[in-house]
Design a protein around this motif. Structure first.
Motif: not given
Length: 58
Positions: A12-20, A22-23
């Motif tokens: 199971h793979v989840s998708v994340w948006h990471v900026m600095g 913050r995620e």
């Protein structure tokens, strides 16, 4: 992360948006259906590798 191993084991793979520092989660995901040097296809949706972070849930 090794996408071949995740695809073969149906991990199971989840998708994340990471900026600095913050995620946030973009998609709770599922199994890897396809992958290329440019994108990953998870549960019918395609995500760009240079934009998102992918995490395998154990």
């Amino acid at each position: 992360m090794d996408f071949l191993a995740a695809a073969l084991t149906q991990g199971h793979v989840s998708v994340w948006h990471v900026m600095g520092d913050r995620e946030h989660i973009i998609d709770y995901g599922g199994s890897v259906e396809e992958y290329s040097p440019v994108s990953i296809k998870i549960m019918g949706k395609r995500y760009f590798r240079n934009t998102f972070e992918f995490r395998v849930q154990k």
